[in-house]
Motif scaffolding. Sequence first.
Motif, mmCIF file in Angstrom:
data_model
loop_
_atom_site.group_PDB
_atom_site.id
_atom_site.type_symbol
_atom_site.label_atom_id
_atom_site.label_comp_id
_atom_site.label_asym_id
_atom_site.label_seq_id
_atom_site.Cartn_x
_atom_site.Cartn_y
_atom_site.Cartn_z
ATOM 1 N N SER A 1 0.804 -1.237 0.000
ATOM 2 C CA SER A 1 0.000 0.000 0.000
ATOM 3 C C SER A 1 0.832 1.280 0.000
ATOM 4 O O SER A 1 0.364 2.328 -0.443
ATOM 5 C CB SER A 1 -0.912 0.001 1.235
ATOM 6 N N THR B 1 11.342 -6.976 2.180
ATOM 7 C CA THR B 1 11.132 -6.105 1.031
ATOM 8 C C THR B 1 10.821 -6.975 -0.176
ATOM 9 O O THR B 1 11.256 -8.137 -0.212
ATOM 10 C CB THR B 1 12.350 -5.207 0.753
ATOM 11 N N ARG C 1 4.061 -16.434 -3.394
ATOM 12 C CA ARG C 1 4.493 -15.186 -4.036
ATOM 13 C C ARG C 1 5.650 -15.464 -4.997
ATOM 14 O O ARG C 1 6.265 -16.510 -4.967
ATOM 15 C CB ARG C 1 4.962 -14.180 -2.970
#
Length: 226
Positions: free
Chosen positions: A45, A143, A170
């Motif tokens: 975000s 990160t 992911r």
Amino acid sequence: MLPSDTRVLADAEAVAAQACRLIAAAARAAIEERKGFRLVLAGGSTPRRTYELLAQTVREAKDWAAWEIFWGDERCLPVGHPGRNSRIAHDAWLAHVAIPARQVHPIPAELGAVPAAAAYAGTVRGQLPFDLVLLGMGEDGHTASLFPGRAGEGGLAVAVHDAPKPPAGRVSLNYPALRDCRSQLVLVTGTGKAAALAAWRAGDDVPIARAARGDAVLLVERACAG
Ligand code: 6PG
């Protein structure tokens, strides 16, 4: 150690405004020197407001045709899912500017982490060095989708199956790819990031410390700067 160019800004809006200016400046320089601008986007975000500002303030950029977009990581969710990092950037920015679709390279995470990582390694291999890599940071110092305690071995892109931040599946660019660039911009906002920032500052081996180069620019919101 934090990067030498660490800038503490008043709030998240100030971080986004300066990030937009820095990205636009990097694009102008790259396009002037090399006729193209290869940008790796951060997920989550934090960068959303930066993407919105890029759509608004760089709208007149006739050079959109020279921009080439990549992602640092993607969540293994269906195409178009609102939780995908590519969807976040699309809705906030890419749908509103004329970057040619052939120059926007989402990570095909819908294929599954392993095949998507293999495919994306091939996509980025011929594109290095990137001109600019954007990085965010999680509350544990991760990160992209490189999380603490994972060695990060593998090629240019890696499959992640056990991410502590949902979804577990992911795909992430690996450390060498995130560092193979002309410049990096790290954006950190949110009071929940204060501990991870302090760990980075103290020299702890957190993923952001491995990914960020010493010459990165770090923009951090005052509320989490300690
Ligand atoms: C993701 C991101 C991730 C993000 C950090 C910070 O897929 O979640 O790539 O690495 O950058 O978790 O997330 P926020 O910006 O939402 O705080």
